[in-house]
Design a protein around this motif. Sequence first.
Motif, PDB file in Angstrom:
ATOM      1  N   ALA A 428      45.945  46.570  32.490  1.00  0.00           N
ATOM      2  CA  ALA A 428      45.346  47.886  32.208  1.00  0.00           C
ATOM      3  C   ALA A 428      44.691  48.524  33.430  1.00  0.00           C
ATOM      4  CB  ALA A 428      44.307  47.756  31.085  1.00  0.00           C
ATOM      5  N   PHE A 429      43.979  47.728  34.246  1.00  0.00           N
ATOM      6  CA  PHE A 429      43.249  48.260  35.411  1.00  0.00           C
ATOM      7  C   PHE A 429      42.362  49.427  35.013  1.00  0.00           C
ATOM      8  CE2 PHE A 429      47.184  46.447  37.247  1.00  0.00           C
ATOM      9  CZ  PHE A 429      46.605  45.452  38.008  1.00  0.00           C
ATOM     10  N   GLU A 430      41.652  49.291  33.893  1.00  0.00           N
ATOM     11  CA  GLU A 430      40.870  50.407  33.364  1.00  0.00           C
ATOM     12  C   GLU A 430      39.522  50.570  34.054  1.00  0.00           C
ATOM     13  OE1 GLU A 430      40.785  49.458  29.205  1.00  0.00           O
ATOM     14  OE2 GLU A 430      42.422  50.840  28.767  1.00  0.00           O
ATOM     15  N   GLU A 431      38.987  49.482  34.636  1.00  0.00           N
ATOM     16  CA  GLU A 431      37.638  49.558  35.178  1.00  0.00           C
ATOM     17  C   GLU A 431      37.591  50.222  36.544  1.00  0.00           C
ATOM     18  OE1 GLU A 431      35.692  45.818  35.049  1.00  0.00           O
ATOM     19  OE2 GLU A 431      35.680  45.700  32.873  1.00  0.00           O
ATOM     20  N   SER A 432      38.563  49.892  37.437  1.00  0.00           N
ATOM     21  CA  SER A 432      38.532  50.526  38.758  1.00  0.00           C
ATOM     22  C   SER A 432      39.910  50.649  39.386  1.00  0.00           C
ATOM     23  CB  SER A 432      37.587  49.763  39.705  1.00  0.00           C
ATOM     24  OG  SER A 432      37.966  48.409  39.812  1.00  0.00           O
ATOM     25  N   ASN A 433      40.967  50.661  38.590  1.00  0.00           N
ATOM     26  CA  ASN A 433      42.307  51.034  39.030  1.00  0.00           C
ATOM     27  C   ASN A 433      42.734  50.317  40.310  1.00  0.00           C
ATOM     28  OD1 ASN A 433      43.450  53.450  37.233  1.00  0.00           O
ATOM     29  ND2 ASN A 433      41.233  53.612  37.293  1.00  0.00           N
ATOM     30  N   SER A 434      43.044  51.074  41.381  1.00  0.00           N
ATOM     31  CA  SER A 434      43.561  50.469  42.610  1.00  0.00           C
ATOM     32  C   SER A 434      42.560  49.507  43.232  1.00  0.00           C
ATOM     33  CB  SER A 434      43.923  51.559  43.625  1.00  0.00           C
ATOM     34  OG  SER A 434      44.981  52.356  43.141  1.00  0.00           O
ATOM     35  N   ARG A 435      41.284  49.770  43.078  1.00  0.00           N
ATOM     36  CA  ARG A 435      40.266  48.867  43.612  1.00  0.00           C
ATOM     37  C   ARG A 435      40.327  47.519  42.890  1.00  0.00           C
ATOM     38  NH1 ARG A 435      36.020  51.684  42.313  1.00  0.00           N
ATOM     39  NH2 ARG A 435      36.357  53.158  44.011  1.00  0.00           N
ATOM     40  N   GLU A 436      40.563  47.567  41.595  1.00  0.00           N
ATOM     41  CA  GLU A 436      40.658  46.341  40.810  1.00  0.00           C
ATOM     42  C   GLU A 436      41.923  45.561  41.173  1.00  0.00           C
ATOM     43  OE1 GLU A 436      39.674  45.240  36.139  1.00  0.00           O
ATOM     44  OE2 GLU A 436      40.153  47.284  36.732  1.00  0.00           O
ATOM     45  N   LEU A 437      43.027  46.275  41.361  1.00  0.00           N
ATOM     46  CA  LEU A 437      44.265  45.622  41.783  1.00  0.00           C
ATOM     47  C   LEU A 437      44.072  44.932  43.123  1.00  0.00           C
ATOM     48  CD1 LEU A 437      47.320  45.053  41.601  1.00  0.00           C
ATOM     49  CD2 LEU A 437      47.707  47.333  42.574  1.00  0.00           C
ATOM     50  N   ARG A 438      43.427  45.593  44.046  1.00  0.00           N
ATOM     51  CA  ARG A 438      43.184  44.987  45.368  1.00  0.00           C
ATOM     52  C   ARG A 438      42.347  43.719  45.250  1.00  0.00           C
ATOM     53  NH1 ARG A 438      42.974  46.877  50.851  1.00  0.00           N
ATOM     54  NH2 ARG A 438      41.728  45.431  52.086  1.00  0.00           N
ATOM     55  N   ASN A 439      41.306  43.765  44.409  1.00  0.00           N
ATOM     56  CA  ASN A 439      40.456  42.580  44.242  1.00  0.00           C
ATOM     57  C   ASN A 439      41.253  41.391  43.738  1.00  0.00           C
ATOM     58  OD1 ASN A 439      38.236  44.022  45.095  1.00  0.00           O
ATOM     59  ND2 ASN A 439      37.504  44.480  43.025  1.00  0.00           N
ATOM     60  N   VAL A 440      42.140  41.637  42.750  1.00  0.00           N
ATOM     61  CA  VAL A 440      42.948  40.554  42.183  1.00  0.00           C
ATOM     62  C   VAL A 440      43.878  39.968  43.242  1.00  0.00           C
ATOM     63  CG1 VAL A 440      44.762  40.010  40.506  1.00  0.00           C
ATOM     64  CG2 VAL A 440      42.814  41.421  39.823  1.00  0.00           C
ATOM     65  N   ILE A 441      44.595  40.832  43.972  1.00  0.00           N
ATOM     66  CA  ILE A 441      45.529  40.371  44.999  1.00  0.00           C
ATOM     67  C   ILE A 441      44.780  39.667  46.128  1.00  0.00           C
ATOM     68  CG2 ILE A 441      47.203  41.112  46.721  1.00  0.00           C
ATOM     69  CD1 ILE A 441      48.301  41.300  43.938  1.00  0.00           C
ATOM     70  N   GLU A 442      43.677  40.242  46.555  1.00  0.00           N
ATOM     71  CA  GLU A 442      42.931  39.694  47.686  1.00  0.00           C
ATOM     72  C   GLU A 442      42.410  38.297  47.378  1.00  0.00           C
ATOM     73  OE1 GLU A 442      40.047  41.760  50.917  1.00  0.00           O
ATOM     74  OE2 GLU A 442      39.433  41.964  48.817  1.00  0.00           O
ATOM     75  N   ARG A 443      41.839  38.105  46.204  1.00  0.00           N
ATOM     76  CA  ARG A 443      41.307  36.796  45.845  1.00  0.00           C
ATOM     77  C   ARG A 443      42.424  35.760  45.708  1.00  0.00           C
ATOM     78  NH1 ARG A 443      37.907  38.083  40.667  1.00  0.00           N
ATOM     79  NH2 ARG A 443      37.291  35.879  40.811  1.00  0.00           N
ATOM     80  N   SER A 444      43.577  36.194  45.185  1.00  0.00           N
ATOM     81  CA  SER A 444      44.709  35.274  45.048  1.00  0.00           C
ATOM     82  C   SER A 444      45.216  34.826  46.416  1.00  0.00           C
ATOM     83  CB  SER A 444      45.845  35.948  44.268  1.00  0.00           C
ATOM     84  OG  SER A 444      45.397  36.428  43.026  1.00  0.00           O
ATOM     85  N   ILE A 445      45.303  35.764  47.344  1.00  0.00           N
ATOM     86  CA  ILE A 445      45.796  35.441  48.689  1.00  0.00           C
ATOM     87  C   ILE A 445      44.842  34.497  49.410  1.00  0.00           C
ATOM     88  CG2 ILE A 445      46.208  36.429  50.980  1.00  0.00           C
ATOM     89  CD1 ILE A 445      47.409  38.860  49.559  1.00  0.00           C
ATOM     90  N   TYR A 446      43.537  34.764  49.350  1.00  0.00           N
ATOM     91  CA  TYR A 446      42.569  33.904  50.026  1.00  0.00           C
ATOM     92  C   TYR A 446      42.630  32.475  49.495  1.00  0.00           C
ATOM     93  CZ  TYR A 446      40.391  37.980  52.198  1.00  0.00           C
ATOM     94  OH  TYR A 446      40.154  39.107  52.950  1.00  0.00           O
ATOM     95  N   ARG A 447      42.987  32.336  48.220  1.00  0.00           N
ATOM     96  CA  ARG A 447      43.054  30.996  47.621  1.00  0.00           C
ATOM     97  C   ARG A 447      44.352  30.273  47.969  1.00  0.00           C
ATOM     98  NH1 ARG A 447      43.953  26.771  46.397  1.00  0.00           N
ATOM     99  NH2 ARG A 447      43.377  25.526  44.561  1.00  0.00           N
ATOM    100  N   HIS A 448      45.468  31.007  48.096  1.00  0.00           N
ATOM    101  CA  HIS A 448      46.769  30.331  48.161  1.00  0.00           C
ATOM    102  C   HIS A 448      47.564  30.582  49.443  1.00  0.00           C
ATOM    103  CE1 HIS A 448      46.492  29.020  43.974  1.00  0.00           C
ATOM    104  NE2 HIS A 448      46.140  30.252  43.636  1.00  0.00           N
ATOM    105  N   TYR A 449      47.030  31.327  50.425  1.00  0.00           N
ATOM    106  CA  TYR A 449      47.876  31.709  51.564  1.00  0.00           C
ATOM    107  C   TYR A 449      48.292  30.511  52.417  1.00  0.00           C
ATOM    108  CZ  TYR A 449      44.131  31.293  55.093  1.00  0.00           C
ATOM    109  OH  TYR A 449      43.168  30.830  55.938  1.00  0.00           O
ATOM    110  N   ARG A 450      47.572  29.372  52.353  1.00  0.00           N
ATOM    111  CA  ARG A 450      47.924  28.209  53.159  1.00  0.00           C
ATOM    112  C   ARG A 450      49.009  27.345  52.535  1.00  0.00           C
ATOM    113  NH1 ARG A 450      43.945  27.168  57.057  1.00  0.00           N
ATOM    114  NH2 ARG A 450      41.983  28.308  56.759  1.00  0.00           N
ATOM    115  N   GLU A 451      49.294  27.552  51.252  1.00  0.00           N
ATOM    116  CA  GLU A 451      50.130  26.588  50.536  1.00  0.00           C
ATOM    117  C   GLU A 451      51.443  27.140  50.025  1.00  0.00           C
ATOM    118  OE1 GLU A 451      48.169  26.714  46.116  1.00  0.00           O
ATOM    119  OE2 GLU A 451      46.883  25.993  47.760  1.00  0.00           O
ATOM    120  N   ALA A 452      51.741  28.438  50.222  1.00  0.00           N
ATOM    121  CA  ALA A 452      52.983  28.996  49.669  1.00  0.00           C
ATOM    122  C   ALA A 452      53.406  30.199  50.490  1.00  0.00           C
ATOM    123  CB  ALA A 452      52.782  29.392  48.204  1.00  0.00           C
TER     124      ALA A 452
END
Length: 594
Positions: A428-452
């Motif tokens: 839905a991204f109802e709370e902050s749209n593109s800002r919310e999408l960036r937060n989700v992607i950014e946190r995922s990358i910081y967690r997994h960028y070394r392993e995949a």
Amino acid sequence: MPWIPHVMILDDDPRVLESLVPGFVQELGRSLSQSREIAGLLRRGAAPDDARGPVRIKVSAHGFESNRVESYRYRPPFEVHLHLVRERGGSFELARRLLNQQTFAAVVSDQRFSDDAGGQRAGQYFVAEAARVHPEVQGLLYSAYPRPDDFPSEQFIRKGAGGAGGADDLAEQVVRAVERHLAIPAARAFAQEVGDRGLVYQSDEFGAVVAQLFDLAQLIGSADLPPSGRTRRPLPCLLIDGESGTGKRGLAELFHAASDRRSAPLVIASCSELTNETLLRSILFGHKRGAFTDAREDRPGLVSAAGKGVLLLDDVHRLPPACSAILHSFLEDGEYGRLGEEETRRRAECAVVLTVETGPWRERRQSGELPVAFLARVERLLVAVPPLRERPGDIEAQARWLTRTLSGELGADLELTDDAVARLQSLAFEESNSRELRNVIERSIYRHYREADQLEWSQIEPFASDSLRSAGPPPATSTPTAAPRPPSTAAQNDWQRRLRALAAKILSKGVELDPEEARAVLDSLFDERFPAAWDAVQASRDWKAGQAPLPLPLWEDLWRCFAVSWLGGPSPAEKDLGIPANTLRQWINDRESR
């Protein structure tokens, strides 16, 4: 992600238009990539893999059906949008509508559309009209007939002539037309600003917003002032309405870049800081030393600092009601006085852009706390930004761009899987749209960028909030679903409790009920009447058996058209709908121009 130019080719013969796919399209892509000026802007800030090879072109057919066009594929994201338009009889209604919807750099038209005197030169007349209405659009004639004597030779291409000046040169002539488009200062500054601001989009819906901003910048963005006198002169004013995180401030910067005011400053005031009338007047208009406690020196204010530039009032929905009269008076005549210097009236020279967040602004409008005259003034020129959830193509473009960019900053090279993109598009991204999408992607990358080297949905899902995951995919069938039974108080989640409390507050202010009585009425509405109304709304969204229901935003637009029509027009509808007639007229004009 840079600016996306649109190119239109018109003919009355669909076979001519079809013949351009794929040969001409591929040649145009190669030719555009060889122009350093065009490629530099098209690929401004692009990833290395996206900055190589021919320019990627999306092709759309209008006014005819074409299997060849439908089967043509490009590697996303596209960088140029080519429109093949069939016009019968030279009416050009479809072409005019497209020109008002997107930012076109060039229009190529056949010369002859019928055998009568007007039809024989219809293409030439339309190219001239397009240049008159949209001066930044470059026009070309592409015809099997001889060049008209009064038409520039550098803008004419002979069909089927072969060799220099023939059909083989169509791609080269389009490239030159786009270069002439970029030679216009406003067009070039606008294209550069889109790239510099990182506005990532692929959808026609957001493209229409970008085009509307460019047109308004040409309409009200002139820094030339009329002769001074005592006549009241309203300030040029634009309202940008969108949910949190939809890029409203970036769009205001785009307006500034495309206007004649780009050499003067863009000055920003956050309305969340203007908590009372004194602060508003001091920050915006300035003050004299001693005008109030702690006023130890003269300050000119942001209106003076803006000069002939643009003043951005961000988050106007946070402005206290008492300040609306001051702002209204300032916008209406452009005059103001510094605190402690009320006897001296000054005249502002800036344009004003206001931004509001859709939900809170709608609540304040419906509450009646803002004067109708103030609403009519600030909503006179309105740009509505569609939320990200209504633009699935932009979700994919932004998610893939963020993944490449953010992982590149960490020295990695991650890509999103197609499944991850599809699941992100269902959120839905109802709370902050593109800002919310960036937060989700950014946190995922910081967690997994070394392993995949690929980012999968299973790695992203833990970082999506409960409210995001609850959106789910859209329904696959058109069967209306009955409204669910209202949950008991104990079973309500946090959002349901918050929304009930908010609705009770809105109701209490709207009809002057005490809080307890408003809560009782609200419970009756939520538990009994609204569920039945929900069923009726869902049923009315079914427009054809076997087809998906009308999207709710589209249904809302259709319902507003019906309601205003049913009530007899904007003026009669103002009382029943609670929306100022001027706002309704602006909404109708805006939809007609899209």
